[in-house]
Design an enzyme around this catalytic site. Structure first.
Site, PDB file in Angstrom:
ATOM      1  N   CYS A 120       1.085  -1.374   0.288  1.00 33.40           N
ATOM      2  CA  CYS A 120      -0.065  -0.072  -0.268  1.00 33.40           C
ATOM      3  C   CYS A 120       0.569   1.154  -0.599  1.00 33.40           C
ATOM      4  O   CYS A 120       0.353   2.217   0.149  1.00 33.40           O
ATOM      5  CB  CYS A 120      -1.046   0.389   1.138  1.00 33.40           C
ATOM      6  N   HIS A 162      -3.751   6.655   3.009  1.00 33.51           N
ATOM      7  CA  HIS A 162      -4.154   5.375   2.999  1.00 33.51           C
ATOM      8  C   HIS A 162      -5.451   5.373   3.208  1.00 33.51           C
ATOM      9  O   HIS A 162      -5.566   5.146   4.248  1.00 33.51           O
ATOM     10  CB  HIS A 162      -3.335   4.653   3.118  1.00 33.51           C
ATOM     11  N   ASN A 202      -9.962  -0.351   0.160  1.00 28.53           N
ATOM     12  CA  ASN A 202      -8.698  -0.092   0.510  1.00 28.53           C
ATOM     13  C   ASN A 202      -8.295  -1.244  -1.088  1.00 28.53           C
ATOM     14  O   ASN A 202      -8.849  -1.760  -1.275  1.00 28.53           O
ATOM     15  CB  ASN A 202      -8.319  -1.535   1.116  1.00 28.53           C
TER      16      ASN A 202
HETATM   17  N1  ACO Z   1     -18.434  -8.605   9.778  1.00 27.34           N
HETATM   18  C1  ACO Z   1     -18.868  -9.228  10.977  1.00 27.34           C
HETATM   19  N2  ACO Z   1     -18.099 -10.442  11.961  1.00 27.34           N
HETATM   20  C2  ACO Z   1     -16.110  -9.962  11.440  1.00 27.34           C
HETATM   21  C3  ACO Z   1     -15.865  -9.202  10.163  1.00 27.34           C
HETATM   22  C4  ACO Z   1     -17.439  -9.048   9.475  1.00 27.34           C
HETATM   23  N3  ACO Z   1     -16.833  -9.018   7.818  1.00 27.34           N
HETATM   24  N4  ACO Z   1     -14.746  -9.803   9.733  1.00 27.34           N
HETATM   25  C5  ACO Z   1     -14.023 -10.120  10.811  1.00 27.34           C
HETATM   26  N5  ACO Z   1     -15.254  -9.776  12.069  1.00 27.34           N
HETATM   27  C6  ACO Z   1     -15.906 -10.777  13.289  1.00 27.34           C
HETATM   28  C7  ACO Z   1     -13.958 -11.208  13.769  1.00 27.34           C
HETATM   29  O1  ACO Z   1     -14.501 -12.159  13.473  1.00 27.34           O
HETATM   30  C8  ACO Z   1     -14.315 -10.644  15.420  1.00 27.34           C
HETATM   31  O2  ACO Z   1     -15.112 -11.834  16.606  1.00 27.34           O
HETATM   32  P1  ACO Z   1     -14.647 -12.839  17.574  1.00 27.34           P
HETATM   33  O3  ACO Z   1     -13.943 -10.782  18.648  1.00 27.34           O
HETATM   34  O4  ACO Z   1     -15.788 -13.023  17.945  1.00 27.34           O
HETATM   35  O5  ACO Z   1     -13.656 -13.275  17.759  1.00 27.34           O
HETATM   36  C9  ACO Z   1     -15.008  -9.687  15.633  1.00 27.34           C
HETATM   37  O6  ACO Z   1     -15.084  -8.989  14.308  1.00 27.34           O
HETATM   38  C10 ACO Z   1     -13.890  -8.110  15.818  1.00 27.34           C
HETATM   39  O7  ACO Z   1     -11.880  -9.162  14.406  1.00 27.34           O
HETATM   40  P2  ACO Z   1     -11.002  -7.758  14.859  1.00 27.34           P
HETATM   41  O8  ACO Z   1     -10.430  -8.427  13.353  1.00 27.34           O
HETATM   42  O9  ACO Z   1     -10.782  -7.794  15.617  1.00 27.34           O
HETATM   43  O10 ACO Z   1     -11.764  -6.092  14.046  1.00 27.34           O
HETATM   44  P3  ACO Z   1     -11.318  -5.034  14.270  1.00 27.34           P
HETATM   45  O11 ACO Z   1     -11.947  -3.664  14.806  1.00 27.34           O
HETATM   46  O12 ACO Z   1      -9.998  -4.928  14.124  1.00 27.34           O
HETATM   47  O13 ACO Z   1     -11.538  -4.694  12.424  1.00 27.34           O
HETATM   48  C11 ACO Z   1      -9.970  -4.507   9.978  1.00 27.34           C
HETATM   49  C12 ACO Z   1     -11.109  -5.179  11.493  1.00 27.34           C
HETATM   50  C13 ACO Z   1     -11.200  -3.769   9.458  1.00 27.34           C
HETATM   51  C14 ACO Z   1      -9.107  -5.231   9.642  1.00 27.34           C
HETATM   52  C15 ACO Z   1      -8.909  -3.428  10.869  1.00 27.34           C
HETATM   53  O14 ACO Z   1      -8.168  -4.322  12.234  1.00 27.34           O
HETATM   54  C16 ACO Z   1      -8.670  -2.591  10.285  1.00 27.34           C
HETATM   55  O15 ACO Z   1      -8.575  -2.176   9.680  1.00 27.34           O
HETATM   56  N6  ACO Z   1      -6.801  -2.746  10.340  1.00 27.34           N
HETATM   57  C17 ACO Z   1      -6.064  -2.898   9.614  1.00 27.34           C
HETATM   58  C18 ACO Z   1      -6.009  -3.087   8.365  1.00 27.34           C
HETATM   59  C19 ACO Z   1      -4.799  -1.990   7.072  1.00 27.34           C
HETATM   60  O16 ACO Z   1      -4.360  -1.362   7.667  1.00 27.34           O
HETATM   61  N7  ACO Z   1      -3.997  -3.186   6.191  1.00 27.34           N
HETATM   62  C20 ACO Z   1      -2.756  -2.329   5.812  1.00 27.34           C
HETATM   63  C21 ACO Z   1      -3.037  -1.785   4.315  1.00 27.34           C
HETATM   64  S1  ACO Z   1      -3.539  -3.393   3.468  1.00 27.34           S
HETATM   65  C22 ACO Z   1      -2.540  -3.509   2.437  1.00 27.34           C
HETATM   66  O17 ACO Z   1      -1.190  -3.825   2.774  1.00 27.34           O
HETATM   67  C23 ACO Z   1      -2.821  -4.786   1.039  1.00 27.34           C
END
Ligand code: ACO
Length: 325
Positions: free
Chosen positions: A112, A252, A282
């Site tokens: 990214c 980003h 993204n």
């Molecule tokens: N729908 C419903 N529930 C979901 C979903 C979904 N699509 N996805 C995950 N959950 C659930 C999980 O199973 C978890 O359930 P549990 O608590 O029962 O175990 C709960 O939601 C929380 O999951 P987390 O992964 O902790 O959710 P979080 O609040 O961290 O959000 C996300 C996830 C959106 C991916 C976030 O962590 C994020 O944006 N991270 C950074 C991503 C990023 O910047 N990446 C770098 C760039 S990408 C690249 O380089 C290609």
């Protein structure tokens, strides 16, 4: 003498995939996706559309906006994590599509952060005299490496491309400061495990769905916030920008919660932050390139405006660039 972006272009495929559509594909809800990420829809390329096709369209727009002939470009840098092939490079394919003859073209991989890493490389090439006119293009077909059965990743990504043309400029406008970092120790937080020389494609890797993007999103989240704030602060200070004078900070586009945290920590106002992730998701390397293209074509940038770009991605990689338009 500065390296200056003289024009931008972008391309988004036609097909829109909404959160409601995703509700029918995996166990998720529009409410979860919107609340946790800020994304409401994303664009998905057609089967026939590869990264080079989208990159070509974005580049054509940038060339037209620059008012130059494609053949004036003497270097093409393409940043993508979804190349058409391992080789030839997507940059070479785009060079050919644009009928650019007397030039050199290569791909650059920084996930990214790729667009910012490529802008930095273009700046070095221009200021060292290795090129006079550089096309930087960032196309991504993330839908091709998305596991459509994995709700934790498939709701996040989209397809598209952005491009910029850079030249040397004596006016003082252009790239004022850059900051690039990476830390390979965290490489396994975000990766495509199979298909390369470490784990070549086999029926087993396909069965285990190892050709798809894997991400430990919540582990990345905190590092992303910290690193992007550090990168932004660094380039703002180096460019001697006052935060209140920044016309646009383009982060980003990964998660609205990350963007809000950056805005708060830098004491910026809503109107200073560019956001389009609600409509694009993204798009990895294409994210900031598309944003810059959209902002310019909507008339949102005037000569001399102070702009800050800040990225974070797989590698891990993070970067900031401060520029005057
Ligand atoms: N729908 C419903 N529930 C979901 C979903 C979904 N699509 N996805 C995950 N959950 C659930 C999980 O199973 C978890 O359930 P549990 O608590 O029962 O175990 C709960 O939601 C929380 O999951 P987390 O992964 O902790 O959710 P979080 O609040 O961290 O959000 C996300 C996830 C959106 C991916 C976030 O962590 C994020 O944006 N991270 C950074 C991503 C990023 O910047 N990446 C770098 C760039 S990408 C690249 O380089 C290609």
């Amino acid at each position: 003498m500065k390296a200056r972006i003289i024009s931008t272009g972008y391309f988004l495929p036609e097909r829109i995939l909404t959160n409601k559509d995703l509700e029918k594909m995996v166990d998720t809800t529009d409410e979860w996706i919107t609340k946790r990420t800020g994304i409401t829809e994303r664009r998905i390329a057609s089967e026939e559309e590869a990264s080079s096709d989208m990159g070509t369209r974005a580049s054509q727009m940038a060339i037209e906006n620059a008012g130059i002939k494609a053949n004036e470009i003497d270097a093409v840098i393409c940043s993508t994590i979804t190349p058409d092939h391992f080789f030839p490079s997507t940059a070479c394919l785009i060079q050919h599509n644009l009928r650019i003859k007397d030039a050199y073209a290569f791909d650059l991989s920084a996930a990214c952060s790729g667009f910012l890493f490529a802008l930095n490389t273009a700046e070095s090439m221009l200021l060292s005299g290795k090129a006079d006119t550089v096309l930087v293009v960032a196309p991504e077909k993330l839908s091709s490496i998305t596991d459509w059965k994995d709700r934790s990743t498939c709701v996040l990504f989209g397809d598209g491309a952005g491009a910029a043309i850079l030249k040397k400029d004596e006016s003082g406008n252009g790239i004022q400061s850059t900051y690039l970092k990476s830390d390979g120790a965290f490489g396994d937080l975000l990766m495509v495990p199979a298909g390369g020389s470490r784990m070549p494609a086999s029926p087993e890797t396909i069965e285990k769905r190892q050709h798809y993007l894997k991400m430990k999103g919540n582990e990345i989240f905190k590092v992303a916030v910290k690193s992007m704030i550090k990168a932004a602060k660094h380039v703002i200070k180096d460019a001697a920008f006052k935060p209140e004078d920044i016309k646009a900070l383009i982060p980003h586009q990964a998660n609205m919660r990350i963007i809000n945290a950056i805005e708060k920590r830098l004491s910026l106002k809503d109107e200073q932050i560019f956001v389009n992730l609600d409509k694009t998701g993204n798009t990895s390397a294409a994210s900031i390139a598309i944003s810059l293209g959209e902002l310019e074509s909507s008339g949102g940038l005037k000569e001399g405006d102070k702009v800050v770009l800040v990225s974070f991605g797989g590698g891990l990689t993070w970067a900031g660039i401060a520029l005057t338009w």
